[in-house]
Design an enzyme around this catalytic site. Structure first.
Site, PDB file in Angstrom:
ATOM      1  N   HIS A  82       0.823  -1.206   0.000  1.00 54.62           N
ATOM      2  CA  HIS A  82       0.000   0.000   0.000  1.00 54.62           C
ATOM      3  C   HIS A  82       0.860   1.260   0.000  1.00 54.62           C
ATOM      4  CE1 HIS A  82       0.762   1.102   4.221  1.00 54.62           C
ATOM      5  NE2 HIS A  82       0.513  -0.156   4.570  1.00 54.62           N
ATOM      6  N   CYS A 140       3.003  -4.324   6.911  1.00 56.67           N
ATOM      7  CA  CYS A 140       2.678  -4.212   5.486  1.00 56.67           C
ATOM      8  C   CYS A 140       3.919  -3.844   4.681  1.00 56.67           C
ATOM      9  CB  CYS A 140       1.598  -3.153   5.280  1.00 56.67           C
ATOM     10  SG  CYS A 140      -0.030  -3.642   5.904  1.00 56.67           S
TER      11      CYS A 140
END
Length: 410
Positions: A331, A349
């Site tokens: 992301h 992440c």
């Protein structure tokens, strides 16, 4: 004259049903004559109102061989096959519950005598509460070369029914591909639905079509209850997308059909949050992931924590491509940009520059292969679509039939 009249009856009509149970144990028989006319038996019997759909249709000839066999449901042909000696014909799949079927068959003896038999019956309407909830991928979806095939059910499937469901599921592809089904419980499944999952032994060859046909209608799922309807799904395998991410070099590299098309600096999980389960939830998992979903703006919060706990955060993150069920995404970076390409400082992440995260969001398919290396936390095979973490021989052990298969050529 009486002999000739008897032959006419055999050619044009049927005798009464033989056997009992409303066509379940017996069938309708056109009896042969002393002059060498063959005998034809059709099961289920003519007039049956609750024939078992799991037993299909069987046509047999005695004293001759079968010529034409026609079985129709609402005017459409029901597929079937002859035995090598052409004395028996059986429907390929089970029958539709509540369906009205018409059967016509001819047989010819060695002396050239012919018998025609017909039967009309209806199958039982009793359908099981266990149904096929969905098949993934979506119809006509283009997916990555690592994509599994999911047949999802609304509730747990009885163990006795699993082999029949596997046998009744056809999978074909442009390029024949070896793979295997594996049954997952609700607890093992990524979305909590009991599933039967097909995984190729090696990634799908790119640029092909795959069709899955679940011949569920009429399968015996429980005591005298049957599968309600068939389900068919066709999807496409697109280009080969392989994404490599290193926690050591802090780089992400994208390859399309074997050629590098883009790379950028990333930041992975910093670590340092070991909870009661012994897992460091701030570490990114190493292993073979698959892209699972795309979310334009994803709300992210730490697992196992509530507002006010140390390490709590509540963020909305753009251009999020999910790669596991433990909260891992590729992301857009929302924090210190100096981490990108230099050190790991995320919550687990793969943080990326805004332009790269947005490009990847639009470019990637579901089922693209994402290989992450260099962390001390391994991806578990039940985490999201981590199925490539399991050796294929062990994956095959989860099949009800305990064997792999090769897809038919589409």
């Amino acid at each position: 004259m009486r002999g000739k009249a008897l032959v006419m009856v055999l050619v044009l009509g049927l005798a009464t049903a033989c056997g009992g149970g409303g066509g379940q144990a017996g069938g309708t028989t056109a009896k042969g004559g002393d002059d060498g006319t063959p005998q034809v038996t059709i099961s289920p019997a003519d007039g049956s109102g609750k024939a078992r759909p799991d037993r299909g249709v069987t046509v047999k000839a005695a004293g001759g061989t079968l010529g034409t066999v026609s079985v129709k449901l609402k005017g459409a042909d029901v597929p079937g096959a002859f035995s090598p000696d052409k004395t028996t014909w059986r429907s390929t799949w089970t029958l539709q519950p509540g369906g009205r079927y018409q059967v016509s068959a001819t047989a010819t003896s060695a002396k050239g005598k012919t018998t025609t038999a017909t039967s009309a019956f209806r199958t039982s309407r009793a359908t099981a509460l266990t149904r096929v909830n969905n098949v993934v991928p979506s119809e006509n979806e283009t997916v990555g070369t690592g994509m599994p095939v999911f047949v999802q059910f609304n509730k747990a499937v009885p163990e006795k029914a699993k082999p029949a469901i596997e046998r009744a599921t056809e999978i074909s592809s442009t390029t024949p591909t070896e793979g295997a089904w594996r049954w997952l419980s609700a607890g093992e499944s990524f979305n909590g639905l009991p599933s039967m999952v097909f995984r190729p032994k090696h990634p799908w060859k790119p640029h092909q079509r795959v069709t899955v046909k679940v011949h569920y209608a009429g399968l015996r799922i429980g005591d005298n209850v049957f599968g309600d309807k068939d389900v068919t799904r066709t999807f496409k395998v697109g280009d080969s997308h392989v994404i490599s991410i290193s926690a050591k070099t802090h780089r992400l590299t994208v390859k399309k059909n074997g050629r590098t098309v883009r790379n950028w600096g990333v930041s992975l999980g910093a670590g340092g949050d070991v909870q009661r389960d012994g897992v460091d939830h701030l570490l990114t998992t190493s292993g073979i992931h698959l892209t699972m979903d795309h979310v334009r703006l994803e709300r992210m919060r730490p697992p196992g924590k509530k507002k006010g706990d140390p390490g709590w955060y509540d963020e909305k993150v753009p251009w999020a491509t999910r790669i596991s069920n433990s909260g891992e995404y590729i992301h857009q970076n929302m924090d210190d940009p100096t981490c990108l390409g230099k050190r790991n400082c995320s919550h687990g992440c793969v943080r990326s520059p805004a332009a790269d995260a947005q490009w990847f969001f639009h470019w990637s398919y579901r089922g693209d292969i994402v290989k992450i290396t260099g962390t001390k936390r391994s991806l578990q095979w039940t985490n999201g679509w981590g199925y490539w973490q399991m050796p294929f021989t062990k994956w095959t052990e989860g099949s009800a039939l305990k064997k792999s298969l090769t897809t038919a050529k589409a």
